[in-house]
Design an enzyme around this catalytic site. Structure first.
Site, PDB file in Angstrom:
ATOM      1  N   PHE A 145     -18.401 -36.466 -37.103  1.00  0.00           N
ATOM      2  CA  PHE A 145     -18.748 -35.924 -35.788  1.00  0.00           C
ATOM      3  C   PHE A 145     -20.243 -35.998 -35.503  1.00  0.00           C
ATOM      4  O   PHE A 145     -20.748 -35.301 -34.632  1.00  0.00           O
ATOM      5  CB  PHE A 145     -18.272 -34.470 -35.675  1.00  0.00           C
ATOM      6  CG  PHE A 145     -16.802 -34.316 -35.949  1.00  0.00           C
ATOM      7  CD1 PHE A 145     -15.867 -34.638 -34.967  1.00  0.00           C
ATOM      8  CD2 PHE A 145     -16.343 -33.908 -37.178  1.00  0.00           C
ATOM      9  CE1 PHE A 145     -14.507 -34.532 -35.214  1.00  0.00           C
ATOM     10  CE2 PHE A 145     -14.985 -33.799 -37.444  1.00  0.00           C
ATOM     11  CZ  PHE A 145     -14.059 -34.113 -36.459  1.00  0.00           C
ATOM     12  N   GLU A 148     -25.966 -39.137 -32.634  1.00  0.00           N
ATOM     13  CA  GLU A 148     -27.187 -39.922 -32.834  1.00  0.00           C
ATOM     14  C   GLU A 148     -28.379 -39.031 -32.500  1.00  0.00           C
ATOM     15  O   GLU A 148     -28.313 -38.204 -31.598  1.00  0.00           O
ATOM     16  CB  GLU A 148     -27.160 -41.167 -31.947  1.00  0.00           C
ATOM     17  CG  GLU A 148     -26.111 -42.134 -32.442  1.00  0.00           C
ATOM     18  CD  GLU A 148     -26.078 -43.435 -31.660  1.00  0.00           C
ATOM     19  OE1 GLU A 148     -27.068 -43.755 -30.976  1.00  0.00           O
ATOM     20  OE2 GLU A 148     -25.046 -44.119 -31.754  1.00  0.00           O
ATOM     21  N   LYS A 200     -10.925 -36.210 -33.870  1.00  0.00           N
ATOM     22  CA  LYS A 200     -12.099 -36.946 -33.440  1.00  0.00           C
ATOM     23  C   LYS A 200     -11.985 -37.413 -31.995  1.00  0.00           C
ATOM     24  O   LYS A 200     -12.891 -37.193 -31.178  1.00  0.00           O
ATOM     25  CB  LYS A 200     -12.307 -38.134 -34.384  1.00  0.00           C
ATOM     26  CG  LYS A 200     -13.412 -39.076 -33.987  1.00  0.00           C
ATOM     27  CD  LYS A 200     -14.738 -38.357 -33.981  1.00  0.00           C
ATOM     28  CE  LYS A 200     -15.771 -39.139 -33.241  1.00  0.00           C
ATOM     29  NZ  LYS A 200     -16.835 -39.626 -34.052  1.00  0.00           N
ATOM     30  N   GLY A 253     -23.379 -42.091 -21.679  1.00  0.00           N
ATOM     31  CA  GLY A 253     -23.284 -43.477 -22.123  1.00  0.00           C
ATOM     32  C   GLY A 253     -23.177 -43.479 -23.625  1.00  0.00           C
ATOM     33  O   GLY A 253     -22.742 -42.496 -24.229  1.00  0.00           O
ATOM     34  N   CYS A 256     -20.071 -44.320 -28.076  1.00  0.00           N
ATOM     35  CA  CYS A 256     -18.900 -43.521 -28.470  1.00  0.00           C
ATOM     36  C   CYS A 256     -18.105 -42.981 -27.280  1.00  0.00           C
ATOM     37  O   CYS A 256     -16.974 -43.388 -27.051  1.00  0.00           O
ATOM     38  CB  CYS A 256     -19.334 -42.381 -29.379  1.00  0.00           C
ATOM     39  SG  CYS A 256     -20.151 -43.004 -30.865  1.00  0.00           S
TER      40      CYS A 256
HETATM   41  C1  UGA Z   1     -21.002 -38.291 -29.514  1.00  0.00           C
HETATM   42  C2  UGA Z   1     -20.478 -36.901 -29.942  1.00  0.00           C
HETATM   43  O1  UGA Z   1     -21.308 -35.897 -29.370  1.00  0.00           O
HETATM   44  C3  UGA Z   1     -20.497 -36.772 -31.463  1.00  0.00           C
HETATM   45  O2  UGA Z   1     -19.936 -35.528 -31.852  1.00  0.00           O
HETATM   46  C4  UGA Z   1     -19.652 -37.917 -32.045  1.00  0.00           C
HETATM   47  O3  UGA Z   1     -19.636 -37.860 -33.470  1.00  0.00           O
HETATM   48  C5  UGA Z   1     -20.245 -39.241 -31.610  1.00  0.00           C
HETATM   49  O4  UGA Z   1     -20.229 -39.308 -30.166  1.00  0.00           O
HETATM   50  C6  UGA Z   1     -19.393 -40.347 -32.184  1.00  0.00           C
HETATM   51  O5  UGA Z   1     -18.226 -40.462 -31.797  1.00  0.00           O
HETATM   52  O6  UGA Z   1     -19.853 -41.015 -33.116  1.00  0.00           O
HETATM   53  P1  UGA Z   1     -23.450 -39.363 -29.291  1.00  0.00           P
HETATM   54  O7  UGA Z   1     -22.764 -40.585 -28.757  1.00  0.00           O
HETATM   55  O8  UGA Z   1     -24.519 -39.503 -30.320  1.00  0.00           O
HETATM   56  O9  UGA Z   1     -22.363 -38.365 -29.935  1.00  0.00           O
HETATM   57  O10 UGA Z   1     -24.103 -38.660 -28.042  1.00  0.00           O
HETATM   58  P2  UGA Z   1     -23.987 -37.270 -27.273  1.00  0.00           P
HETATM   59  O11 UGA Z   1     -25.046 -36.364 -27.727  1.00  0.00           O
HETATM   60  O12 UGA Z   1     -22.589 -36.785 -27.312  1.00  0.00           O
HETATM   61  O13 UGA Z   1     -24.338 -37.748 -25.804  1.00  0.00           O
HETATM   62  C7  UGA Z   1     -23.508 -38.693 -25.138  1.00  0.00           C
HETATM   63  C8  UGA Z   1     -24.003 -38.959 -23.756  1.00  0.00           C
HETATM   64  O14 UGA Z   1     -23.738 -37.836 -22.923  1.00  0.00           O
HETATM   65  C9  UGA Z   1     -25.499 -39.240 -23.608  1.00  0.00           C
HETATM   66  O15 UGA Z   1     -25.662 -40.327 -22.715  1.00  0.00           O
HETATM   67  C10 UGA Z   1     -26.060 -37.959 -23.022  1.00  0.00           C
HETATM   68  O16 UGA Z   1     -27.217 -38.172 -22.264  1.00  0.00           O
HETATM   69  C11 UGA Z   1     -24.888 -37.515 -22.154  1.00  0.00           C
HETATM   70  N1  UGA Z   1     -24.852 -36.059 -21.873  1.00  0.00           N
HETATM   71  C12 UGA Z   1     -24.745 -35.167 -22.891  1.00  0.00           C
HETATM   72  C13 UGA Z   1     -24.889 -35.611 -20.560  1.00  0.00           C
HETATM   73  O17 UGA Z   1     -24.968 -36.413 -19.601  1.00  0.00           O
HETATM   74  N2  UGA Z   1     -24.822 -34.272 -20.312  1.00  0.00           N
HETATM   75  C14 UGA Z   1     -24.725 -33.365 -21.304  1.00  0.00           C
HETATM   76  O18 UGA Z   1     -24.675 -32.149 -21.000  1.00  0.00           O
HETATM   77  C15 UGA Z   1     -24.684 -33.813 -22.630  1.00  0.00           C
END
Ligand code: UGA
Length: 433
Positions: A145, A148, A200, A253, A256
């Site tokens: 989980f 990045e 997941k 974006g 994942c």
């Molecule tokens: C995501 C999940 O959060 C992890 O738990 C999971 O392990 C991972 O995918 C995976 O499957 O490997 P990640 O892709 O690193 O992690 O990024 P996030 O922090 O989830 O952010 C994803 C996107 O959502 C980013 O573009 C971020 O800017 C956007 N976001 C996030 C929003 O637009 N609003 C929010 O409130 C939070």
């Protein structure tokens, strides 16, 4: 214990380094000889805070090694973690399992009796069972989980561990691997294969849905004259809802969430279950990019042609150089196609962005990016961008106009410094003078 980690991308490199940090002897395996050579030299081919230090420390101590040789991996130990990617298939129909299948087949050909193959990749439900049926070695599924930007902390101190196991022996082995993490009080959920795989995909689907929910509320706010920032703040105080993943803006974006919701909806369809709402989650997300482009156009009086536009941000999120499905670069390229002269700056993702979008312009720092700009878009939430002094920035640009695609800039401060600021889901602030 002696562990192998197959696949040394984001997930694998982090897992290998963190397993070494937990005290195991680890052999990382990858078919890409260049990647292996870089890792052997202690170099990490991507930006992830804290990871390079761990890899350097444990390769120097000899506790972490890398190879391209599956025979060496099979002889090294009896617990093999598979951490390879599961990209979106070219026909968009579900996840591409080529790498997972190849990694399981390659290691299974070299394992000793009693070996455990542990999948960590994000896979469509049913994959672990299929792999268990096609290989002699025992299989377990242990989804990851990590986020990045926080990959090391998320691996060493996860908020939960999930073991998909079909024997007591497999559970015992995994408990031994993660003994220090469990001893620190990390909750453990043990389940069958299907549930472990689903945890997941369901988690990522939920997070994507939460972001698209607030972005749908942004659409309503735009139509009704509300402010989505204030709405999210008020919603977040309800601890059944909570403030996290409720930040509205240009949308999600990365490698994942976008692909995982598409693969999940597809897999559910194969199983005869409708998860059509995830298609809408995806559609809402993509509409936010349109909206940011529309705001840019509105600020420029209807046409972007010939406007010198600065895009702040290229990575899909801060603390990362990952540009996979990055809203910032997608929007930048759309602006270019609309006739704008676009310059991008990002603190970490410039090399990746340049390779993938060679037609965009690039600057080496914020000041160079802003000088002479007719319009600025803030699209990745790096702390450096929030710290920009709007008065100083106003002196650098040609026209002080900005779209805050992340909705985090202090609108009053920017407006007071003479900027015309627009943010999706927020009313236009009253301008000075
Ligand atoms: C995501 C999940 O959060 C992890 O738990 C999971 O392990 C991972 O995918 C995976 O499957 O490997 P990640 O892709 O690193 O992690 O990024 P996030 O922090 O989830 O952010 C994803 C996107 O959502 C980013 O573009 C971020 O800017 C956007 N976001 C996030 C929003 O637009 N609003 C929010 O409130 C939070």
């Amino acid at each position: 214990m002696r562990l192998t980690v197959i696949g040394t991308g984001y997930l694998g490199a982090t897992h290998a380094a963190c397993m070494a940090e937990l005290g195991h002897e680890v052999l990382g395996v990858d078919v890409d000889a260049d990647k292996v050579a870089a890792l052997r030299a202690g170099r990490v081919p991507f930006h992830e805070p804290g990871l390079a230090e761990l890899i350097e420390r444990h390769t120097a101590s000899g506790r972490l090694r890398f190879t391209t040789d599956y025979a060496e991996a099979g002889a090294f130990g009896d617990v093999h973690f598979v951490c390879v990617g599961t990209p979106q298939r070219a026909d968009c129909a579900g996840a591409d399992l080529t790498y997972v299948d190849a990694a399981f087949a390659a290691i299974a050909a070299h394992t000793r009796p009693g070996a455990l193959l542990v999948g960590k990749s994000t896979v469509p439900v049913g994959t672990a069972g299929r792999l268990a049926r096609s290989h002699e070695a025992e299989v377990a599924w242990n989804p990851e989980f990590l986020r990045e930007g926080f990959a090391v902390a998320d691996t060493l101190r996860p908020d939960r561990l999930v073991f998909g196991v079909e024997s007591e022996r497999a559970e015992t082995v995994l408990r031994a691997v993660y003994a220090p993490v469990l001893a620190a009080g990390t909750p453990l959920v043990t389940a069958g294969f299907a549930t472990a795989e689903l945890v997941k995909t369901a988690a990522n689907a939920f997070l994507a849905t939460k972001i698209s929910f607030i972005n749908a509320m942004a659409e309503v706010c735009e139509a009704a004259g509300g402010d989505v920032g204030t709405l999210a703040e008020a919603l977040g105080h309800d601890d059944r809802i909570g403030p996290k993943f409720l930040r509205s803006g240009v949308g999600f974006g990365g490698g994942c969430l976008p692909k995982d919701i598409r693969a999940f909806a597809h897999r559910a369809g194969e199983l005869g279950v409708s998860l059509e709402f995830l298609r809408e989650v995806d559609a809402i997300n993509m509409r936010r990019r349109d909206r940011v482009v529309e705001l840019a156009r509105e600020l420029c009086g209807g046409s972007l042609a010939g406007t010198r536009v600065t895009v702040l941000g290229a990575a899909f999120k801060p603390d990362s150089d990952d540009i996979r499905d990055s809203p910032a670069l997608d929007v930048a390229d759309r602006l270019r196609l609309a006739g704008a002269d676009v310059t991008v700056y990002d603190p970490a993702a410039m090399d990746n962005a340049r390779k993938a979008f060679p037609r965009l312009g690039y600057a080496v720092c914020v000041e160079e990016a802003l000088r002479g700009a007719g319009l600025v878009l803030h699209l990745t939430e790096w702390p450096q961008f929030r710290e920009i002094d709007p008065e100083q920035a106003a002196a650098w640009v040609d026209r002080p106009r900005i779209v805050d695609g992340r909705g985090v800039l202090d609108a009053d401060r920017w407006t007071a410094a003479g900027w015309q600021l627009r943010a999706p889901g927020r009313p236009a602030p009253r301008e000075e003078g």
